[in-house]
Design an enzyme around this catalytic site. Sequence first.
Site, PDB file in Angstrom:
ATOM      1  N   ARG A   1       0.842  -1.184   0.000  1.00 45.99           N
ATOM      2  CA  ARG A   1       0.000   0.000   0.000  1.00 45.99           C
ATOM      3  C   ARG A   1       0.887   1.248   0.000  1.00 45.99           C
ATOM      4  O   ARG A   1       1.869   1.323   0.731  1.00 45.99           O
ATOM      5  CB  ARG A   1      -0.933   0.009   1.219  1.00 45.99           C
ATOM      6  CG  ARG A   1      -2.138  -0.922   1.081  1.00 45.99           C
ATOM      7  CD  ARG A   1      -3.095  -0.408   0.006  1.00 45.99           C
ATOM      8  NE  ARG A   1      -4.301  -1.212  -0.130  1.00 45.99           N
ATOM      9  CZ  ARG A   1      -4.459  -2.170  -1.017  1.00 45.99           C
ATOM     10  NH1 ARG A   1      -3.455  -2.475  -1.840  1.00 45.99           N
ATOM     11  NH2 ARG A   1      -5.602  -2.829  -1.106  1.00 45.99           N
TER      12      ARG A   1
ATOM     13  N   ASP B   1       4.680   0.074  -7.365  1.00 48.37           N
ATOM     14  CA  ASP B   1       3.381  -0.179  -7.979  1.00 48.37           C
ATOM     15  C   ASP B   1       2.278   0.619  -7.303  1.00 48.37           C
ATOM     16  O   ASP B   1       1.205   0.789  -7.866  1.00 48.37           O
ATOM     17  CB  ASP B   1       3.051  -1.675  -7.903  1.00 48.37           C
ATOM     18  CG  ASP B   1       1.740  -2.023  -8.587  1.00 48.37           C
ATOM     19  OD1 ASP B   1       1.627  -1.760  -9.805  1.00 48.37           O
ATOM     20  OD2 ASP B   1       0.820  -2.539  -7.908  1.00 48.37           O
TER      21      ASP B   1
ATOM     22  N   GLU C   1      -2.796   8.431  -5.702  1.00 47.31           N
ATOM     23  CA  GLU C   1      -2.971   7.774  -6.998  1.00 47.31           C
ATOM     24  C   GLU C   1      -4.138   8.406  -7.748  1.00 47.31           C
ATOM     25  O   GLU C   1      -5.185   8.667  -7.143  1.00 47.31           O
ATOM     26  CB  GLU C   1      -3.220   6.270  -6.794  1.00 47.31           C
ATOM     27  CG  GLU C   1      -2.018   5.554  -6.177  1.00 47.31           C
ATOM     28  CD  GLU C   1      -2.246   4.060  -5.991  1.00 47.31           C
ATOM     29  OE1 GLU C   1      -3.338   3.552  -6.333  1.00 47.31           O
ATOM     30  OE2 GLU C   1      -1.323   3.390  -5.510  1.00 47.31           O
TER      31      GLU C   1
ATOM     32  N   HIS D   1      -0.348   0.578 -10.174  1.00 44.39           N
ATOM     33  CA  HIS D   1      -1.162  -0.224  -9.255  1.00 44.39           C
ATOM     34  C   HIS D   1      -1.853  -1.379 -10.001  1.00 44.39           C
ATOM     35  O   HIS D   1      -3.055  -1.602  -9.868  1.00 44.39           O
ATOM     36  CB  HIS D   1      -2.211   0.645  -8.554  1.00 44.39           C
ATOM     37  CG  HIS D   1      -2.660   0.066  -7.247  1.00 44.39           C
ATOM     38  ND1 HIS D   1      -3.029   0.840  -6.161  1.00 44.39           N
ATOM     39  CD2 HIS D   1      -2.822  -1.220  -6.836  1.00 44.39           C
ATOM     40  CE1 HIS D   1      -3.397   0.064  -5.156  1.00 44.39           C
ATOM     41  NE2 HIS D   1      -3.282  -1.205  -5.550  1.00 44.39           N
ATOM     42  N   VAL D   2      -1.064  -2.130 -10.754  1.00 42.95           N
ATOM     43  CA  VAL D   2      -1.608  -3.240 -11.533  1.00 42.95           C
ATOM     44  C   VAL D   2      -0.928  -4.567 -11.196  1.00 42.95           C
ATOM     45  O   VAL D   2      -1.176  -5.571 -11.859  1.00 42.95           O
ATOM     46  CB  VAL D   2      -1.489  -2.978 -13.054  1.00 42.95           C
ATOM     47  CG1 VAL D   2      -2.359  -1.809 -13.468  1.00 42.95           C
ATOM     48  CG2 VAL D   2      -0.032  -2.736 -13.457  1.00 42.95           C
ATOM     49  N   SER D   3      -0.088  -4.599 -10.170  1.00 47.85           N
ATOM     50  CA  SER D   3       0.669  -5.819  -9.901  1.00 47.85           C
ATOM     51  C   SER D   3      -0.238  -6.997  -9.544  1.00 47.85           C
ATOM     52  O   SER D   3       0.132  -8.149  -9.730  1.00 47.85           O
ATOM     53  CB  SER D   3       1.688  -5.602  -8.782  1.00 47.85           C
ATOM     54  OG  SER D   3       1.060  -5.311  -7.555  1.00 47.85           O
TER      55      SER D   3
END
Length: 323
Positions: free
Chosen positions: A235, A259, A264, A283-285
């Site tokens: 996070r 990530d 965001e 933020h796609v991991s």
Amino acid sequence: MKQIVCLHSLTPEQTRLIEQAAPGYKLTVVKSTDADPALVNEAEILVGWSRQIADQVLNQDSRLKWLQTWSAGVDTLPLDKLEQKGVLLTNSSGVHAIPISETILGMMLSFSRQLHVSVRNQLKHSWETKLAAPGRDTLSELHGRTAVIVGVGEIGSETARLAKAFGMRTVGVRRSGKADPHVDEMFTMDGLHKAMSQGDYIISVLPLTDETHHLLNADAWAAAKPGACFINAGRGPTVDTASLLEALRSGQISCAGLDVFEKEPLPEDHPLWDMEQVIITPHVSGSTDRYTERVIDIFVENLKAYVQGKELPRNLVNYERAY
């Protein structure tokens, strides 16, 4: 008839699995933007979450007893109100272990072999055999290095397993301090700085709680092994971004794979964008084409227990801990 409302698309096979697990319930699959407020108000079980239906879910007449989130993190939910209402809350922890751990390993390999530098040179049509990025001016290996994993849960354990396959030593940090079969040495959170002092790669997969907010700060970077690489797939707000920038500029942290971020989307003018020693993913991991399949596997296992009046076996969130 009792209602299950799912806010995410399902295949016919996934629909069948849910209906077979709960024969006394009616399943309705609908987008949150199209959901009839009366239907949401009648739902005993809700799969997925949206702020657009919060009023219906949380009002005193709502019949909601169980909320299954589509995400592992629950920090954006109105936890106090859900707890006051007595709602069982389960998350999707475990869904992300494979895609996130593979993303983490991808970043580690990129930094050790300087793949991100080659990609940037390719865009410039530049043939450079000396691949140099700030803090890392030679090609290296993961083999024999130490990976420190902060927040060892399912994602952290899978990351450690993959790291061991590359011949790495693994060090873990977790609240309980409980051993993990893929972690060579485990610390409680009190040992965070001692653990970080050993890491060539420091990997955060922490959830966001009051305890973890800005846990990775100037003191943590000062305790880290000089020149360590930092990767965050947990996070964003667990990291004090200003202090990370300073650590990157000074070389105390040589590179970072990020990530997640405090804000965001990451603002277009943020200095992280222009740092050659940083890899950014949006933020796609945790994204994968098998996401829904894995969420429904968790949900159906819990659903079978729920209709029998048994305790839910997987991913029940502790409201006090917020995970």
